[in-house]
Design a protein around this motif. Sequence first.
Motif, mmCIF file in Angstrom:
data_model
loop_
_atom_site.group_PDB
_atom_site.id
_atom_site.type_symbol
_atom_site.label_atom_id
_atom_site.label_comp_id
_atom_site.label_asym_id
_atom_site.label_seq_id
_atom_site.Cartn_x
_atom_site.Cartn_y
_atom_site.Cartn_z
ATOM 1 N N GLY A 1 35.476 38.589 41.613
ATOM 2 C CA GLY A 1 36.384 37.622 42.212
ATOM 3 C C GLY A 1 36.341 37.672 43.729
ATOM 4 O O GLY A 1 36.006 38.694 44.320
ATOM 5 N N LEU B 1 41.541 37.361 40.782
ATOM 6 C CA LEU B 1 41.767 36.032 41.338
ATOM 7 C C LEU B 1 43.244 35.838 41.653
ATOM 8 O O LEU B 1 44.116 36.464 41.041
ATOM 9 C CB LEU B 1 41.328 34.957 40.334
ATOM 10 N N THR C 1 37.169 40.750 37.239
ATOM 11 C CA THR C 1 37.236 39.593 38.120
ATOM 12 C C THR C 1 38.694 39.439 38.546
ATOM 13 O O THR C 1 39.582 39.310 37.698
ATOM 14 C CB THR C 1 36.778 38.310 37.413
#
Length: 464
Positions: free
Chosen positions: A275, A435, A433
């Motif tokens: 991310g 975000l 990841t």
Amino acid sequence: MTDLALSSTLSLAATHPDPAFPRFHPRPAQGWINDPNGVSYINGRYHVFFQYNPLSARHSQIQWGHVSSPDLVHWEEHPVALSPQPGGPDSAGCWTGVVTSDDGVPTAAYSGVQDHGGHSQVVIARGSADLVAWSQDGHVAASMPVDPLVTAVRDPFIFRFNGARYAMQGAGLADGRAALLLYTVDSLDDWKYQGIWLTTADPVAGLHTPAEIWECPQLVQVPTGEWVMMFSLWLSGDDHEHANGVGHLIGSLSADPETGLPVFTPVTGGKSDLGRDFYAPQIVQLTSGSVDCAPAALLWGWANEGPGRDGRRGRAQAEIDDAGWSGVLTHPRVLSVVEGSLVVTPAPEVLAYRGAAVALGAAGSVTVPGFAEVLVRGSGGGSGSGSGSVELVLGSGPAAQVVYSDPLAAGEELRIFLDASLVEVYRTGSVATTLRAYPAPGESWELTLPTGATADVWELTLPA
């Protein structure tokens, strides 16, 4: 023993007025935070310090905030641990560093900067047994090396090898290379500079960890024996954006036959998070109960407040100022190496936040609460089955944004954690990841699954 708790940070988060404020990731209710610092496990508690400006949601007047937990689930917030000392070597900020036990005394080694824009030095502070009270006398353990090639130094990290204690700092060189500097640390009060240890001139490092300065360097051994070196990849154009993100190298550590100093030989590497909202992680190596394997390694990272990018809506600085807070720390993550690749999983303790089931074995699409854990399973396999993408979408209609979209192969699993504006996705056999996304009033999350995939969804709750 001193009453550690100043406040239960997660209980207070549940009543925070900003709907984007995370409830299951500890941080103060107000102010700016960034890099996790001083991550340690001492006297039966996990301690996580962090870069902190309690006075505004902007990056200035940096101190060390502090939370601690006995179990990685229940977190307490404590008073500011380290503050800039007028006239001292840290008068312009107490920046990134570590906490270690020095003959039983909790000791912080951190980057102190005396003048804004000036060079950092390694400053030492001593803590009480509960790590709540700290003594700062301005002692400098290492100054800027007398080396014309070294133009920037920051972020000390301490490690042990063959029974000896060493330290490293990230650096930038006059020729544009990123570098690591090596120190011997017989005494925490007096670090001995041993020279430039590794640079991006190494072909493996240059390929996987390109940067102008290696920030926040980390070095730990995982249970299978490999050594993992991790860097935050700073570029001169970065302004809390960090386009190169965080990278790692996997290799071996051996003793130089002439000097006995450690030699790190990278073999491979890659991205440590996929991310754009992840930076400055810190890893703690926990003691192991077994003589047959290296101790576990736990990582925390920083997720900043992201302006709009990658097709997602972000928060403008005026909105951040109005909210009065900025920055989140990730869940603790376990590091391992499987078949030569870094694997990152959430610490098993975070399962304690799993509450009532919203959906079990759902297919097609499912609405997900704003505070949720999701387990996505690919189909069982077979030719032509189960391939496709998992999509996590915020909102609907023209204003909808695809926050996460990635293929899911047969037999793969994803674990997704939604905590207001923070999204963490963990894929089987891979890295995470991280975000950020900000639901508008009335918006909901929608998860779309490929053919053959199913999802279990639980609300998150605070355990008693």
